[in-house]
Design a protein around this motif. Structure first.
Motif, PDB file in Angstrom:
ATOM      1  N   LYS A 105       0.813  -0.990  -0.118  1.00  0.00           N
ATOM      2  CA  LYS A 105      -0.132  -0.044   0.373  1.00  0.00           C
ATOM      3  C   LYS A 105       0.524   1.332   0.428  1.00  0.00           C
ATOM      4  O   LYS A 105       0.696   2.303  -0.787  1.00  0.00           O
ATOM      5  CB  LYS A 105      -1.104   0.245   0.677  1.00  0.00           C
ATOM      6  CG  LYS A 105      -1.689   1.615   1.008  1.00  0.00           C
ATOM      7  CD  LYS A 105      -2.641   1.157   2.514  1.00  0.00           C
ATOM      8  CE  LYS A 105      -3.376   2.359   2.693  1.00  0.00           C
ATOM      9  NZ  LYS A 105      -4.368   2.371   3.889  1.00  0.00           N
ATOM     10  N   PRO A 106       1.735   1.264   1.160  1.00  0.00           N
ATOM     11  CA  PRO A 106       2.773   2.489   1.021  1.00  0.00           C
ATOM     12  C   PRO A 106       3.559   2.746  -0.162  1.00  0.00           C
ATOM     13  O   PRO A 106       4.198   3.843  -0.732  1.00  0.00           O
ATOM     14  CB  PRO A 106       3.458   2.617   1.935  1.00  0.00           C
ATOM     15  CG  PRO A 106       3.043   1.837   2.713  1.00  0.00           C
ATOM     16  CD  PRO A 106       2.378   0.848   1.772  1.00  0.00           C
ATOM     17  N   PHE A 107       3.347   1.925  -1.428  1.00  0.00           N
ATOM     18  CA  PHE A 107       4.651   2.541  -2.329  1.00  0.00           C
ATOM     19  C   PHE A 107       4.485   3.539  -3.161  1.00  0.00           C
ATOM     20  O   PHE A 107       4.733   3.613  -3.895  1.00  0.00           O
ATOM     21  CB  PHE A 107       4.369   0.679  -3.564  1.00  0.00           C
ATOM     22  CG  PHE A 107       4.963   0.695  -4.416  1.00  0.00           C
ATOM     23  CD1 PHE A 107       4.866   1.421  -6.256  1.00  0.00           C
ATOM     24  CD2 PHE A 107       6.290   0.922  -4.449  1.00  0.00           C
ATOM     25  CE1 PHE A 107       5.985   1.226  -6.880  1.00  0.00           C
ATOM     26  CE2 PHE A 107       7.556   0.344  -5.670  1.00  0.00           C
ATOM     27  CZ  PHE A 107       7.369   1.485  -6.531  1.00  0.00           C
ATOM     28  N   VAL A 108       2.392   3.740  -2.801  1.00  0.00           N
ATOM     29  CA  VAL A 108       1.957   4.771  -3.439  1.00  0.00           C
ATOM     30  C   VAL A 108       2.304   5.669  -2.636  1.00  0.00           C
ATOM     31  O   VAL A 108       1.764   7.363  -3.154  1.00  0.00           O
ATOM     32  CB  VAL A 108       1.155   4.704  -4.349  1.00  0.00           C
ATOM     33  CG1 VAL A 108       0.487   3.756  -5.230  1.00  0.00           C
ATOM     34  CG2 VAL A 108       0.088   4.775  -3.045  1.00  0.00           C
ATOM     35  N   ILE A 109       3.488   6.149  -1.645  1.00  0.00           N
ATOM     36  CA  ILE A 109       3.108   7.115  -1.115  1.00  0.00           C
ATOM     37  C   ILE A 109       4.199   8.545  -1.044  1.00  0.00           C
ATOM     38  O   ILE A 109       3.229   8.725  -1.994  1.00  0.00           O
ATOM     39  CB  ILE A 109       4.459   6.746   0.191  1.00  0.00           C
ATOM     40  CG1 ILE A 109       5.316   5.860  -0.135  1.00  0.00           C
ATOM     41  CG2 ILE A 109       3.367   6.002   1.015  1.00  0.00           C
ATOM     42  CD1 ILE A 109       6.304   5.519   1.279  1.00  0.00           C
ATOM     43  N   LEU A 110       5.058   9.028  -0.819  1.00  0.00           N
ATOM     44  CA  LEU A 110       5.372  10.531  -0.457  1.00  0.00           C
ATOM     45  C   LEU A 110       5.251  10.637  -1.664  1.00  0.00           C
ATOM     46  O   LEU A 110       5.140  11.550  -2.403  1.00  0.00           O
ATOM     47  CB  LEU A 110       6.665  10.077   0.338  1.00  0.00           C
ATOM     48  CG  LEU A 110       7.420  11.680   0.309  1.00  0.00           C
ATOM     49  CD1 LEU A 110       6.446  11.976   1.145  1.00  0.00           C
ATOM     50  CD2 LEU A 110       8.757  10.961   0.541  1.00  0.00           C
ATOM     51  N   PHE A 111       5.770  10.120  -3.397  1.00  0.00           N
ATOM     52  CA  PHE A 111       6.032  10.625  -4.426  1.00  0.00           C
ATOM     53  C   PHE A 111       5.059  10.577  -5.467  1.00  0.00           C
ATOM     54  O   PHE A 111       5.482  10.666  -6.235  1.00  0.00           O
ATOM     55  CB  PHE A 111       7.852  10.063  -4.818  1.00  0.00           C
ATOM     56  CG  PHE A 111       8.661  10.533  -3.753  1.00  0.00           C
ATOM     57  CD1 PHE A 111       9.396  12.580  -3.875  1.00  0.00           C
ATOM     58  CD2 PHE A 111       9.220   9.334  -3.189  1.00  0.00           C
ATOM     59  CE1 PHE A 111       9.912  12.146  -2.581  1.00  0.00           C
ATOM     60  CE2 PHE A 111      10.304   9.595  -2.807  1.00  0.00           C
ATOM     61  CZ  PHE A 111      10.483  10.739  -2.445  1.00  0.00           C
ATOM     62  N   VAL A 112       4.038  10.608  -4.937  1.00  0.00           N
ATOM     63  CA  VAL A 112       2.771  10.915  -5.677  1.00  0.00           C
ATOM     64  C   VAL A 112       2.830  12.190  -5.887  1.00  0.00           C
ATOM     65  O   VAL A 112       2.251  12.737  -6.893  1.00  0.00           O
ATOM     66  CB  VAL A 112       1.204  10.621  -5.031  1.00  0.00           C
ATOM     67  CG1 VAL A 112       0.773  11.237  -3.137  1.00  0.00           C
ATOM     68  CG2 VAL A 112       0.570  10.294  -5.795  1.00  0.00           C
ATOM     69  N   PRO A 169      -8.854   8.135  -0.287  1.00  0.00           N
ATOM     70  CA  PRO A 169      -7.509   8.266  -0.282  1.00  0.00           C
ATOM     71  C   PRO A 169      -7.727   7.375  -2.456  1.00  0.00           C
ATOM     72  O   PRO A 169      -6.835   8.077  -3.248  1.00  0.00           O
ATOM     73  CB  PRO A 169      -6.333   7.235   0.196  1.00  0.00           C
ATOM     74  CG  PRO A 169      -7.006   7.462   1.059  1.00  0.00           C
ATOM     75  CD  PRO A 169      -8.889   7.448   1.203  1.00  0.00           C
ATOM     76  N   ALA A 170      -8.464   7.116  -2.172  1.00  0.00           N
ATOM     77  CA  ALA A 170      -8.488   5.993  -3.505  1.00  0.00           C
ATOM     78  C   ALA A 170      -8.654   7.099  -5.031  1.00  0.00           C
ATOM     79  O   ALA A 170      -8.706   7.150  -5.650  1.00  0.00           O
ATOM     80  CB  ALA A 170      -9.580   4.503  -3.874  1.00  0.00           C
ATOM     81  N   GLU A 171      -9.563   7.739  -4.454  1.00  0.00           N
ATOM     82  CA  GLU A 171     -10.384   8.813  -5.475  1.00  0.00           C
ATOM     83  C   GLU A 171      -9.257  10.309  -5.700  1.00  0.00           C
ATOM     84  O   GLU A 171      -9.481  10.698  -6.751  1.00  0.00           O
ATOM     85  CB  GLU A 171     -12.370   9.439  -4.726  1.00  0.00           C
ATOM     86  CG  GLU A 171     -12.648  10.550  -5.486  1.00  0.00           C
ATOM     87  CD  GLU A 171     -12.761   9.967  -6.673  1.00  0.00           C
ATOM     88  OE1 GLU A 171     -12.635  10.744  -7.926  1.00  0.00           O
ATOM     89  OE2 GLU A 171     -13.428   8.794  -7.077  1.00  0.00           O
ATOM     90  N   GLN A 210      -8.489  11.231  -9.070  1.00  0.00           N
ATOM     91  CA  GLN A 210      -8.644  13.002  -9.482  1.00  0.00           C
ATOM     92  C   GLN A 210      -7.142  13.989  -9.163  1.00  0.00           C
ATOM     93  O   GLN A 210      -6.879  14.427 -11.125  1.00  0.00           O
ATOM     94  CB  GLN A 210      -9.461  13.194  -7.944  1.00  0.00           C
ATOM     95  CG  GLN A 210     -11.020  13.421  -8.195  1.00  0.00           C
ATOM     96  CD  GLN A 210     -11.520  14.219  -8.018  1.00  0.00           C
ATOM     97  OE1 GLN A 210     -11.294  15.502  -7.900  1.00  0.00           O
ATOM     98  NE2 GLN A 210     -12.974  13.695  -7.342  1.00  0.00           N
ATOM     99  N   LEU A 211      -5.893  13.099  -8.767  1.00  0.00           N
ATOM    100  CA  LEU A 211      -5.066  13.494  -9.208  1.00  0.00           C
ATOM    101  C   LEU A 211      -4.496  13.022 -10.245  1.00  0.00           C
ATOM    102  O   LEU A 211      -3.311  14.262 -11.482  1.00  0.00           O
ATOM    103  CB  LEU A 211      -3.736  14.037  -7.844  1.00  0.00           C
ATOM    104  CG  LEU A 211      -3.013  13.547  -7.666  1.00  0.00           C
ATOM    105  CD1 LEU A 211      -2.279  15.290  -7.962  1.00  0.00           C
ATOM    106  CD2 LEU A 211      -1.211  13.340  -6.370  1.00  0.00           C
TER     107      LEU A 211
END
Length: 563
Positions: free
Chosen positions: A5-12, A64-66, A70-71
């Motif tokens: 899950k945290p793989f899409v963390i900080l640098f999203v 978070p998924a939405e 959106q981002l």
């Protein structure tokens, strides 16, 4: 190791930043465009200082998924549109050529970013772990998600065992990519960058993260994140860039729980053709207390050239979504760090120091003193004790102001064991410690063996012996002081200093050749042996020489006197 899950963390956040970097190519400020509805200009907040911007409130309310979706949609459109509006599309020869170049350069960037999956792949920072699935956001944004593998949780969790002192640094160079990692007890940092040029387009990415996960004496911790990226013509005169600086100042309560935090995100975007173009400079500020947003605002610091109010709104929304996603995971990693024992050394002492071989129902006074691993100062707060085994710890389960004193009573029967665990909580984080006690027999038949050696000055070395002629005896408590003796006035004393260690002194009259020495010893109960290291002198007629030696004594079952 990073979790899935945290793989899409900080640098999203990189999905916002990838097509843009810095504002070094921005023109001089000119006549700015009016801001969009809901975004204030001229440094004034939209809404009251104590309120929450309605648009911010709406975006933060999404799951978070939405927010991610959106981002992704918002920034995907921005990437390709900027190629058109900046003139890069025309420079490349039109929409078809721009589409081809965009796809090619992002493919290279994604492939490069894929090498950073999982934790960093070198040194003390752990081994890389491939992902079981892939998140496809397309283009340069996907490269940003890949780089997230070197994100906040990775650099913090993989350095939680870092020692106090100056940060250690490791750098990895792989083709056009560079990764630098820094770590100490109080810091965790990442600095990575790489570029790719394909079909006339150069894509560049730079990410720098500095996290100070250990709160100071006031409970304050910080993190700083810099994101820079660009998509330009090969000559660098036409394209777009952006920088995003995210600063977090958090607060920890006396109970070592997150009390609140403030986030400031400044996004600066520019598109340019032959060094002329437009720019937008937006700042987002959000405050959280007790898990709730208490204030949120967005302002346009500057906007000029052909920038539109819609673009200002887009950057403001992107900043809000970035904050929401970045800080959720960055704060999660930081909170895990200060709760892991990384920041606080809980120092436990006992009186008496002896913990093994206690007499049944023996009383022991325990002191637990939490100290900051960063500056060595008392951490304050409280300490709680819990007992596993017999007999009792008082107080038990209650928070005691630090430095805390506890009264322990050993098991009431021989051959029993117990462990007392301690946890301290304060604004500086959580400290953890445990001490074990037992009433097991520590009596042994101490027997010299031929496992030692001796080196005598000018006479050389000899092994497979015990240089002292000593008589084996039952020692009913090897954790206490005892003495072995032998013929010709031979004596060797053993004096404990604690934790299975001690000092030893040896002397013998010999047959007119006196020999004496001093040293240390260790007790290996599991291995059934006591080992010494001794240094001393031998007085031969007419000369005195030095020697060093080791001795090995077997710890066998008592022969009867200790029963």
């Amino acid at each position: 190791m990073l979790h899935r899950k945290p793989f899409v963390i900080l640098f999203v956040a990189v999905v916002v930043a990838l097509p843009l970097a810095g504002c070094s190519s921005s023109p001089d400020p000119g006549t700015g465009t009016p801001p969009a509805t809901g975004v204030a200009s001229g440094g004034s907040s939209s809404g009251t200082s104590a309120g929450v911007d309605p648009e911010v409130q709406k975006l933060l309310a999404l799951d978070p998924a939405e927010q991610e979706a959106q981002l992704a949609a918002l920034t995907s459109g921005i990437e390709r549109e900027l190629m058109t509006s900046s003139g890069l599309e025309a420079t490349l020869g039109g929409p078809a050529a721009a589409d081809k170049a965009f796809a090619a350069v992002t493919s290279v960037m994604v492939t490069r970013a894929a090498t950073y999956r999982g934790s960093p792949t070198f040194g003390r920072y752990g081994a890389g772990v491939p992902r079981a699935d892939e998140v496809s956001l397309g283009g340069l944004m996907f490269a940003g998600w890949m780089v997230a593998g070197l994100g906040a949780q990775g650099i913090v969790e993989s350095t939680n065992d870092a020692k106090p002192g100056a940060p250690g640094t490791e750098t990895k160079k792989d083709g056009p990519a560079t990764v630098e990692l820094t770590a100490s007890a109080g810091t965790a940092g990442l600095d990575t960058s790489f570029t790719a040029t394909v079909d006339g387009v150069t894509g560049a990415l730079h990410v720098k993260v500095d996290i100070a996960p250990c709160p100071d004496a006031t409970g304050t911790f910080t993190s700083k994140i810099l994101l820079e990226a660009s998509a330009t013509s090969a000559g660098g005169r036409t394209g777009s860039n952006m920088s995003q600086q995210i600063d977090v100042v958090g607060r920890v309560g006396d109970d070592a729980e997150l009390a609140g935090y403030d986030v400031t995100t400044r996004s600066q975007a520019a598109k340019f053709a032959s060094s002329k173009g437009s720019y937008v400079d937006v700042t987002n500020r959000t405050s959280w207390v007790g898990g709730q947003v208490t204030a949120a605002s967005r302002i346009v610091n500057r906007a000029g050239g052909s920038a539109t109010s819609e673009q200002a709104q887009q950057w403001a929304n992107a900043g809000t979504l970035t904050e929401a996603l970045v800080n959720h995971y960055a704060l999660e990693a930081t909170e895990k760090a200060w709760k892991s024992g990384r920041c606080v050394d809980l120092q436990v002492t006992t009186d008496p120091a002896k913990r093994s071989g206690l007499k049944p129902s023996a009383a022991v006074t325990i002191t637990a003193a939490p100290k900051s691993k960063i500056d060595g100062k008392p951490a304050g707060g409280t300490v709680t004790a819990a007992l596993t085994g017999g007999s009792s710890i008082d107080p038990s389960g209650s928070a005691v102001p630090a430095d805390a004193t506890f009264a322990y009573v050993a098991p009431t029967e021989t051959g029993k064991a117990a462990t007392v665990t301690f946890e301290s909580r304060s604004k500086r984080g959580i400290g953890k410690a445990a001490v074990s006690f037992d009433t097991k027999s520590v009596g042994y038949f101490v027997r010299p063996t031929n496992g030692g050696s001796i080196t005598v000055q000018r006479f050389g070395s000899h092994s497979g012996l015990n240089f002292a002629a000593l008589t084996p005896i039952d020692v009913c408590d090897v954790t206490g002081a005892f003495t072995l003796t032998g013929p010709l006035g031979t004596t060797q004393t053993f004096t404990p200093t604690g934790n299975g260690r001690g000092t030893t002194a040896y002397s013998t009259n010999g047959t007119g050749i006196p020999m004496s020495g001093k040293g240390s010893y260790t007790i290996d109960v599991a291995g059934g042996k006591l080992t010494t290291t001794v240094k001393g002198t031998i007085r031969f007629p007419g000369q005195t020489v030095g020697f060093t030696g080791t001795q090995v004594f077997a710890l066998d079952a008592p022969q009867g006197t200790c029963q």
